[in-house]
Design a protein around this motif. Sequence first.
Motif, PDB file in Angstrom:
ATOM      1  N   ALA A   1       0.915  -1.303  -0.040  1.00  0.00           N
ATOM      2  CA  ALA A   1      -0.077  -0.143   0.073  1.00  0.00           C
ATOM      3  C   ALA A   1       0.961   1.121   0.056  1.00  0.00           C
ATOM      4  CB  ALA A   1      -0.884   0.108   1.235  1.00  0.00           C
ATOM      5  N   GLY A   2       2.148   1.130  -0.426  1.00  0.00           N
ATOM      6  CA  GLY A   2       2.979   2.255  -0.720  1.00  0.00           C
ATOM      7  C   GLY A   2       3.615   2.699   0.510  1.00  0.00           C
TER       8      GLY A   2
ATOM      9  N   TRP B   1       1.508  -6.261  -6.123  1.00  0.00           N
ATOM     10  CA  TRP B   1      -0.141  -5.528  -6.102  1.00  0.00           C
ATOM     11  C   TRP B   1      -0.042  -4.433  -5.247  1.00  0.00           C
ATOM     12  CZ3 TRP B   1      -2.729  -7.492 -10.038  1.00  0.00           C
ATOM     13  CH2 TRP B   1      -2.809  -8.732 -10.365  1.00  0.00           C
ATOM     14  N   ASP B   2      -0.377  -3.152  -5.711  1.00  0.00           N
ATOM     15  CA  ASP B   2      -0.563  -1.907  -4.672  1.00  0.00           C
ATOM     16  C   ASP B   2      -1.863  -1.746  -4.828  1.00  0.00           C
ATOM     17  OD1 ASP B   2      -0.452   0.346  -3.582  1.00  0.00           O
ATOM     18  OD2 ASP B   2       1.188   1.265  -4.615  1.00  0.00           O
TER      19      ASP B   2
ATOM     20  N   ARG C   1      -3.404   0.241  -2.694  1.00  0.00           N
ATOM     21  CA  ARG C   1      -3.813   1.725  -2.705  1.00  0.00           C
ATOM     22  C   ARG C   1      -3.937   2.306  -3.861  1.00  0.00           C
ATOM     23  NH1 ARG C   1       1.259   5.516  -2.298  1.00  0.00           N
ATOM     24  NH2 ARG C   1       1.604   4.132  -3.797  1.00  0.00           N
ATOM     25  N   GLU C   2      -3.516   2.044  -4.965  1.00  0.00           N
ATOM     26  CA  GLU C   2      -3.743   2.217  -6.145  1.00  0.00           C
ATOM     27  C   GLU C   2      -4.772   1.438  -7.054  1.00  0.00           C
ATOM     28  OE1 GLU C   2      -0.078   2.631  -8.619  1.00  0.00           O
ATOM     29  OE2 GLU C   2       0.823   3.802  -7.333  1.00  0.00           O
ATOM     30  N   GLY C   3      -4.878   0.348  -6.556  1.00  0.00           N
ATOM     31  CA  GLY C   3      -5.776  -0.424  -7.127  1.00  0.00           C
ATOM     32  C   GLY C   3      -5.316  -1.124  -8.423  1.00  0.00           C
ATOM     33  N   CYS C   4      -6.241  -1.761  -9.178  1.00  0.00           N
ATOM     34  CA  CYS C   4      -5.877  -2.152 -10.635  1.00  0.00           C
ATOM     35  C   CYS C   4      -7.062  -2.011 -11.410  1.00  0.00           C
ATOM     36  CB  CYS C   4      -5.333  -3.310 -10.750  1.00  0.00           C
ATOM     37  SG  CYS C   4      -6.136  -4.720  -9.531  1.00  0.00           S
TER      38      CYS C   4
ATOM     39  N   ASN D   1      -9.626  -4.494 -10.771  1.00  0.00           N
ATOM     40  CA  ASN D   1      -9.857  -4.867  -9.604  1.00  0.00           C
ATOM     41  C   ASN D   1      -9.391  -6.414  -9.063  1.00  0.00           C
ATOM     42  OD1 ASN D   1     -10.420  -3.567  -7.181  1.00  0.00           O
ATOM     43  ND2 ASN D   1     -12.528  -4.493  -7.125  1.00  0.00           N
TER      44      ASN D   1
ATOM     45  N   CYS E   1      -6.619  -7.139  -8.082  1.00  0.00           N
ATOM     46  CA  CYS E   1      -5.639  -7.016  -6.849  1.00  0.00           C
ATOM     47  C   CYS E   1      -6.552  -7.014  -5.694  1.00  0.00           C
ATOM     48  CB  CYS E   1      -4.844  -5.972  -7.085  1.00  0.00           C
ATOM     49  SG  CYS E   1      -5.642  -4.511  -7.060  1.00  0.00           S
TER      50      CYS E   1
END
Length: 91
Positions: free
Chosen positions: A11-12, A36-37, A39-42, A45, A47
């Motif tokens: 999540a960074g 897979w971040d 926080r940013e998502g993908c 979805n 991730c």
Amino acid sequence: MTKRLVEVFTAGCPLCDETVSLVRELARDNCEIQVWDLREGCATNECREKASQYGIHRVPAVVVNGKLAECCQNQQPISREALLTAGIGQN
């Protein structure tokens, strides 16, 4: 030789960045790494769906070949030893 799929959920945060670096340091040619971040998502979805399927409730979290690393299941710190036990860096 079959490649291990190592998925790192982040999540960074600084601890997440350290975990990604450690996984990359330990991984050998037989490891494919996917970060897979959350926080940013993908775009799809995927991730967040994967995190839910693996039972991830905190990050960073490491999954090897579809299995959440024991340290992540028990809410223990992710360490070099824990990642080696999970199979990262093993032949």
